[in-house]
Design a protein around this motif. Structure first.
Motif, mmCIF file in Angstrom:
data_model
loop_
_atom_site.group_PDB
_atom_site.id
_atom_site.type_symbol
_atom_site.label_atom_id
_atom_site.label_comp_id
_atom_site.label_asym_id
_atom_site.label_seq_id
_atom_site.Cartn_x
_atom_site.Cartn_y
_atom_site.Cartn_z
ATOM 1 N N LEU A 15 0.855 -1.186 0.000
ATOM 2 C CA LEU A 15 0.000 0.000 0.000
ATOM 3 C C LEU A 15 0.891 1.235 0.000
ATOM 4 N N LEU A 16 0.720 2.066 -1.017
ATOM 5 C CA LEU A 16 1.565 3.237 -1.194
ATOM 6 C C LEU A 16 0.721 4.451 -1.510
ATOM 7 N N ASP A 17 1.090 5.594 -0.957
ATOM 8 C CA ASP A 17 0.496 6.849 -1.412
ATOM 9 C C ASP A 17 1.375 7.365 -2.552
ATOM 10 N N ASP A 18 1.018 8.497 -3.137
ATOM 11 C CA ASP A 18 1.785 9.017 -4.283
ATOM 12 C C ASP A 18 3.244 9.251 -3.940
ATOM 13 N N SER A 19 3.486 9.808 -2.762
ATOM 14 C CA SER A 19 4.849 10.120 -2.347
ATOM 15 C C SER A 19 5.711 8.859 -2.223
ATOM 16 N N GLU A 20 5.170 7.826 -1.566
ATOM 17 C CA GLU A 20 5.934 6.585 -1.393
ATOM 18 C C GLU A 20 6.098 5.839 -2.724
ATOM 19 N N ALA A 21 5.121 5.931 -3.603
ATOM 20 C CA ALA A 21 5.245 5.294 -4.923
ATOM 21 C C ALA A 21 6.410 5.923 -5.690
ATOM 22 N N ARG A 22 6.520 7.253 -5.631
ATOM 23 C CA ARG A 22 7.654 7.923 -6.286
ATOM 24 C C ARG A 22 8.968 7.539 -5.613
ATOM 25 N N ARG A 23 8.976 7.538 -4.292
ATOM 26 C CA ARG A 23 10.196 7.234 -3.533
ATOM 27 C C ARG A 23 10.744 5.852 -3.873
ATOM 28 N N TYR A 24 9.854 4.871 -4.006
ATOM 29 C CA TYR A 24 10.284 3.504 -4.288
ATOM 30 C C TYR A 24 10.179 3.140 -5.769
ATOM 31 N N LYS A 42 7.718 3.004 -7.883
ATOM 32 C CA LYS A 42 6.635 2.087 -8.230
ATOM 33 C C LYS A 42 5.710 2.776 -9.231
ATOM 34 N N PRO A 43 5.046 2.005 -10.092
ATOM 35 C CA PRO A 43 4.241 2.609 -11.162
ATOM 36 C C PRO A 43 2.896 3.181 -10.715
ATOM 37 N N ALA A 44 2.459 2.900 -9.488
ATOM 38 C CA ALA A 44 1.129 3.364 -9.070
ATOM 39 C C ALA A 44 1.057 3.490 -7.557
ATOM 40 N N SER A 45 0.012 4.159 -7.122
ATOM 41 C CA SER A 45 -0.290 4.251 -5.696
ATOM 42 C C SER A 45 -1.712 3.756 -5.492
ATOM 43 N N ASN A 46 -2.026 3.340 -4.267
ATOM 44 C CA ASN A 46 -3.372 2.858 -3.981
ATOM 45 C C ASN A 46 -3.901 3.359 -2.644
ATOM 46 N N VAL A 47 -3.276 4.380 -2.094
ATOM 47 C CA VAL A 47 -3.745 5.017 -0.863
ATOM 48 C C VAL A 47 -3.850 6.511 -1.142
ATOM 49 N N SER A 48 -5.006 7.087 -0.829
ATOM 50 C CA SER A 48 -5.181 8.523 -1.024
ATOM 51 C C SER A 48 -6.019 9.085 0.116
ATOM 52 N N ALA A 49 -6.253 10.384 0.040
ATOM 53 C CA ALA A 49 -7.036 11.067 1.074
ATOM 54 C C ALA A 49 -8.353 10.326 1.283
ATOM 55 N N PRO A 50 -8.796 10.248 2.502
ATOM 56 C CA PRO A 50 -8.361 11.003 3.669
ATOM 57 C C PRO A 50 -7.182 10.391 4.411
ATOM 58 N N TYR A 51 -6.621 9.295 3.913
ATOM 59 C CA TYR A 51 -5.526 8.628 4.612
ATOM 60 C C TYR A 51 -4.197 9.262 4.261
ATOM 61 N N GLN A 52 -3.306 9.223 5.242
ATOM 62 C CA GLN A 52 -1.918 9.592 4.993
ATOM 63 C C GLN A 52 -1.045 8.445 5.479
ATOM 64 N N VAL A 53 0.058 8.237 4.825
ATOM 65 C CA VAL A 53 1.009 7.207 5.233
ATOM 66 C C VAL A 53 2.062 7.913 6.076
ATOM 67 N N ALA A 54 2.233 7.453 7.312
ATOM 68 C CA ALA A 54 3.161 8.119 8.233
ATOM 69 C C ALA A 54 3.650 7.126 9.278
ATOM 70 N N GLY A 55 4.508 7.584 10.132
ATOM 71 C CA GLY A 55 5.114 6.725 11.137
ATOM 72 C C GLY A 55 4.348 6.673 12.444
ATOM 73 N N LEU A 56 4.910 5.918 13.368
ATOM 74 C CA LEU A 56 4.282 5.747 14.671
ATOM 75 C C LEU A 56 4.245 7.039 15.488
ATOM 76 N N GLY A 57 5.030 8.009 15.098
ATOM 77 C CA GLY A 57 5.012 9.299 15.793
ATOM 78 C C GLY A 57 3.628 9.939 15.749
ATOM 79 N N ASP A 58 2.932 9.780 14.617
ATOM 80 C CA ASP A 58 1.569 10.319 14.515
ATOM 81 C C ASP A 58 0.639 9.623 15.492
ATOM 82 N N TRP A 59 0.794 8.312 15.612
ATOM 83 C CA TRP A 59 -0.025 7.550 16.562
ATOM 84 C C TRP A 59 0.263 8.026 17.987
#
Length: 139
Positions: A93-102, A104-121
Motif C-alpha cells: 500500500l503506497l500513497d503518491d509520495s511513497e510510490a515515487r520514492r520507491y 513504483k508505477p502506481a499508488s493505492n492510498v489517497s485522502a483522507p488517509y496519509q502514510v506516516a510513522g508511529l510518531g503520529d499515533w
C-alpha cells in the motif's frame, strides 16, 4: 454540541476488512461515539488494518464496501487517518509520495488517509482521553 464530559478517542485498527470484524466494529463504535457527543481524534491503521486504506478494494455488489464506508465517515467528520508506513509498505500500500520514492508505477492510498510513522499515533494518543484497539482475530 460537545458535552463537558465528552471523551476524545484515538482508534487503532489492526484487522483487515473482509478478514476480521475489526474495521466494522470500529466504524460502529466511531459512529456511536460521534452521535454521543464524543470526538475521534485520529484513526490509526496498523498491521493488516492498513488494507482498509486501499483504493483498489472491490467487494461484490451485495457486500458492504468497508473501505468506502470509512472514507466517507472520515471525510464527513474531518477525522485524521494514518496508515503505519512500515505496515503499509510491507503489504503493497503506497500513497503518491511513497510510490515515487520507491519508483513504483502506481499508488493505492489517497485522502483522507496519509502514510506516516508511529510518531503520529503517539501524538494522537497523547491528545486523547482514551485509545481503543480493534484487533483482527487469529485465523
Amino acid at each position: 454540541m460537545i458535552a463537558e464530559d465528552a471523551a476524545r478517542f484515538t482508534l487503532v485498527i489492526t484487522g483487515a476488512p473482509y478478514a476480521s470484524q475489526a474495521p466494522q466494529t470500529a466504524l460502529h463504535f466511531a459512529r456511536a461515539a460521534i452521535s454521543g457527543g464524543h470526538t475521534i481524534a485520529q484513526v490509526f491503521l496498523y498491521g493488516d488494518g492498513v488494507h482498509l486504506a486501499s483504493n483498489l478494494t472491490s467487494p461484490p455488489s451485495d457486500e458492504t464496501d468497508w473501505p468506502a464506508e470509512w472514507r466517507a465517515f472520515l471525510t464527513e467528520h474531518q477525522i485524521p487517518a494514518t496508515c503505519c508506513i512500515a505496515s503499509a509498505l510491507r503489504r503493497g500500500l503506497l500513497d503518491d509520495s511513497e510510490a515515487r520514492r520507491y519508483e513504483k508505477p502506481a499508488s493505492n492510498v489517497s485522502a483522507p488517509y496519509q502514510v506516516a510513522g508511529l510518531g503520529d499515533w503517539l501524538a494522537a494518543t497523547q491528545d486523547s482521553t482514551r485509545t481503543l484497539y480493534f484487533n483482527g482475530g487469529q485465523s
